[in-house]
Every structure is written in C-alpha cells, then in structure tokens.
Design an enzyme around this catalytic site. Sequence first.
Site, PDB file in Angstrom:
ATOM      1  N   ASN A   1      -0.563  40.116  26.186  1.00  0.00           N
ATOM      2  CA  ASN A   1      -1.613  41.135  26.199  1.00  0.00           C
ATOM      3  C   ASN A   1      -2.858  40.599  25.519  1.00  0.00           C
ATOM      4  O   ASN A   1      -2.761  39.955  24.471  1.00  0.00           O
ATOM      5  CB  ASN A   1      -1.171  42.346  25.364  1.00  0.00           C
ATOM      6  CG  ASN A   1      -0.570  43.455  26.190  1.00  0.00           C
ATOM      7  OD1 ASN A   1      -0.723  43.489  27.399  1.00  0.00           O
ATOM      8  ND2 ASN A   1       0.106  44.370  25.508  1.00  0.00           N
ATOM      9  N   CYS A   2      -4.029  40.911  26.053  1.00  0.00           N
ATOM     10  CA  CYS A   2      -5.250  40.695  25.276  1.00  0.00           C
ATOM     11  C   CYS A   2      -5.261  41.751  24.176  1.00  0.00           C
ATOM     12  O   CYS A   2      -5.291  42.953  24.451  1.00  0.00           O
ATOM     13  CB  CYS A   2      -6.496  40.842  26.137  1.00  0.00           C
ATOM     14  SG  CYS A   2      -8.005  40.841  25.139  1.00  0.00           S
ATOM     15  N   VAL A   3      -5.237  41.298  22.920  1.00  0.00           N
ATOM     16  CA  VAL A   3      -5.046  42.255  21.823  1.00  0.00           C
ATOM     17  C   VAL A   3      -6.226  43.211  21.693  1.00  0.00           C
ATOM     18  O   VAL A   3      -6.038  44.404  21.446  1.00  0.00           O
ATOM     19  CB  VAL A   3      -4.740  41.525  20.496  1.00  0.00           C
ATOM     20  CG1 VAL A   3      -5.906  40.652  20.047  1.00  0.00           C
ATOM     21  CG2 VAL A   3      -4.365  42.514  19.407  1.00  0.00           C
TER      22      VAL A   3
ATOM     23  N   ALA B   1      -6.044  45.783  24.338  1.00  0.00           N
ATOM     24  CA  ALA B   1      -4.915  46.671  24.071  1.00  0.00           C
ATOM     25  C   ALA B   1      -5.251  47.693  22.981  1.00  0.00           C
ATOM     26  O   ALA B   1      -5.028  48.899  23.152  1.00  0.00           O
ATOM     27  CB  ALA B   1      -3.694  45.848  23.667  1.00  0.00           C
TER      28      ALA B   1
END
Lengths: 118, 129
Positions: free
Chosen positions: B78-80, B83
Amino acid sequence: MKSLVIIFRHAPFGTTSTREGLDFAMLSASFEQQVSLVFTNEAVLHLLVGQTPEQAGSKDYVSAFKALSLYDIDTVLVCAVSMTTLGLQPDDLSIPATVVTPEVITQTLQAADEVLVF
Amino acid sequence: MSKFIIQVNGSVYGSTASFRALSFCQSALANGHQIINVFFYQDGVTNSNALTCPASDEIDMHSNWRSLSSQHSIPLTNCVSAALRRGILSAPDAVENGKPQWNSSETFTMGGLGELVVGIEQADRLISF
C-alpha cells in the site's frame, strides 16, 4: 533510469487524481527517473492562473506545479485540442509548458518506457 | 518470461479495476510470467481493508488478493500516505497516530511511492488498473 510519461486527464478539485499523480511525478523525478508530463482533456484547467483550491476544500497542490523545474521535470506538454475545446489561449498558462498537437503526444507516449494516467 | 509490476488505483468495490488487475495477475502467472509486486495507490488502498464484508454470493476482492499473495509469494504494497488519507491503517499506523483501531490486514505492507518507482525500474513492464 526509465522514461516515464504521466498524463493528467481530470479537472482540478473534482477529484484528487491529479494531486496523487503530481506526488508520483515529483517522487519519481527525485528517484532519478526521466519524467515528462502531459495535460489533456479538462486537466489543462490546472494550468490557469489565479486558482484558490482551498475554497474547494482541497490542499493547494496546484501551486506545486510551479516547482517542477526544481525536480528537473522540464517536458510539460499541453494538448492543443483540449485548449481549444475549453477556450484557452497559450497566454493563459501559469507555468512554462509547450502546447502540442495530439500527434506529438502520441509520439511522446510511444517513446516512453512507461505511461501512467491520473 | 516477463517481470511485471502491477498498480491498482481502483477501489475494493464500485470499480472493476481491482478485479481486472487480479485477473491479469492470474493470467500472467499461468503463462509463466512473474509479478514482482502489486502496488496499491489512490482508492486502490481500500483493497487492503480487512473489514470489507461482501455478501457470500459476491466477489471478495480483499481475500482474493490475500490468496494470490500467499499462493505465489507476491508482495502487496500500500502507498502509506494514500492509505492514511482514506482511513486505511496498519497496526503500527494506528499506534503512531493515536487511533483506537486499524483495518489493513498484515498481508499488505505499507510502503512509500519510492517502492513503486524502484519496482518500475526492476520490472520489464508496469501495468496500471
């Protein structure tokens, strides 16, 4: 190093698509990739002067377009047909960009390693 | 054989992008290609939400991604920042940000956009959905 072309297609503020595409553009440029940007369809409206994204509940990501040269993103293409459709003139653009025909955009895409659409 | 990196921008429900991405991964693997990473960006990060609970006759994209990852040892990233903006948190994110709960399952790891760029460099081809 790869050559990446990032295409913006959405109007400002209606979606966060361009904001997240711009984040990717700047990040990949700082990772030494060769990055070119293409504005087409309603996304050309991002380049108009005097916008106030905060009034639309958005972070002012539009002003970050002025910093593209600091990231060595020098190729910024704007679709001439989209400009005409939206009644825009080259003088309306707030950052250094090249207005080009769809054929030039096609050639740019064909020459790229990867194309990302936002 | 080609090495692919997959980018998923479509949400866990409401768009078919995630389903099409999964189908592409399954076909590519069946044909002997390699998937080095599936990177979730924009609304794609909602695919990691372990609290998605579709009815039993609907497709459960969250668990489908988890199955793909465990069967083929494919990292799901995931792209933090994408997210966190959308309320998708890992357990460490929840602690760090003082939130009482988290929802991203452990199969998905939080990473930065840099991981996408490095993956693009390593792969033969990026495919976005």
